[in-house]
Design a protein around this motif. Structure first.
Motif, PDB file in Angstrom:
ATOM      1  N   GLN A   2       0.922  -1.208  -0.111  1.00  0.00           N
ATOM      2  CA  GLN A   2       0.023   0.138   0.060  1.00  0.00           C
ATOM      3  C   GLN A   2       0.762   1.327  -0.057  1.00  0.00           C
ATOM      4  O   GLN A   2       0.374   2.476  -0.830  1.00  0.00           O
ATOM      5  N   THR A   3       2.015   1.219   0.722  1.00  0.00           N
ATOM      6  CA  THR A   3       3.103   2.299   0.515  1.00  0.00           C
ATOM      7  C   THR A   3       3.411   2.687  -0.713  1.00  0.00           C
ATOM      8  O   THR A   3       3.401   3.896  -1.167  1.00  0.00           O
ATOM      9  N   SER A   4       3.596   1.622  -1.682  1.00  0.00           N
ATOM     10  CA  SER A   4       4.395   1.672  -2.808  1.00  0.00           C
ATOM     11  C   SER A   4       3.206   2.411  -3.960  1.00  0.00           C
ATOM     12  O   SER A   4       3.363   3.270  -4.553  1.00  0.00           O
ATOM     13  N   ARG A   5       1.925   1.860  -3.488  1.00  0.00           N
ATOM     14  CA  ARG A   5       0.768   2.474  -4.433  1.00  0.00           C
ATOM     15  C   ARG A   5       0.686   3.919  -4.010  1.00  0.00           C
ATOM     16  O   ARG A   5       0.398   4.698  -4.870  1.00  0.00           O
ATOM     17  N   ALA A   6       0.744   4.204  -2.705  1.00  0.00           N
ATOM     18  CA  ALA A   6       0.346   5.439  -2.426  1.00  0.00           C
ATOM     19  C   ALA A   6       1.555   6.639  -2.959  1.00  0.00           C
ATOM     20  O   ALA A   6       1.187   7.691  -3.327  1.00  0.00           O
ATOM     21  N   VAL A   7       2.619   6.118  -2.827  1.00  0.00           N
ATOM     22  CA  VAL A   7       3.745   6.798  -3.542  1.00  0.00           C
ATOM     23  C   VAL A   7       3.507   6.873  -5.163  1.00  0.00           C
ATOM     24  O   VAL A   7       3.881   7.875  -5.436  1.00  0.00           O
ATOM     25  N   THR A  10       0.580   9.522  -5.666  1.00  0.00           N
ATOM     26  CA  THR A  10       1.225  10.858  -5.277  1.00  0.00           C
ATOM     27  C   THR A  10       2.274  11.454  -6.454  1.00  0.00           C
ATOM     28  O   THR A  10       2.193  12.480  -6.780  1.00  0.00           O
TER      29      THR A  10
END
Length: 137
Positions: A2-7, A10
């Motif tokens: 999920q963090t890579s998807r958010a990055v 963005t």
């Protein structure tokens, strides 16, 4: 994950916004530069146009102006006041030694001065002619 998807989201949003902005889109470009505007404004001053304009608004002195001429400041009377102050005597009060604040800090006695009225007032011309002797002016 999920963090890579958010990055990724963005970074895509910031790239799309950066690609759409351009300074020419929101800052208008003037048709003249500042040197041209200044030159056009100042061109009329050296030709005597300013002096001609000032001479149109000047008028000769009329009789009614002579009465007020004593109350107009000149170089000679610049420091002389035509409107004197009404008397506002100073009052003196002695404050004795006392303890101040919760820590009881000692304050020595002192003398303070204040005016009888809060504001000073000006007299009209001629208003203090008879009061001057009574108040020592």
């Amino acid at each position: 994950m999920q963090t890579s998807r958010a990055v990724l989201i963005t970074s895509l949003i910031s790239l799309s916004l950066a690609g759409c902005t351009n300074k020419d889109n929101f800052i208008p470009q003037p048709d003249r530069d500042m040197a041209t505007v200044y030159g056009q404004h100042m061109s009329g001053i050296g030709d005597g146009k300013l002096i001609d304009t000032r001479s149109l608004i000047r008028r000769p002195m009329i009789e009614g102006d002579v009465e007020l001429s004593d109350y107009v400041r000149t170089e000679k009377t610049q420091l002389q006041s035509k409107f004197r102050m009404l008397p506002n005597p100073k009052m003196y009060m002695f404050v004795g030694p006392h303890l101040a604040t919760q820590d009881e800090v000692p304050i020595p006695g002192y003398l303070t001065e204040f005016r009888m009225w809060e504001k000073d007032h000006y007299a009209l011309p001629g208003e203090l002619s008879d009061l001057g002797n009574r108040f020592g002016d």
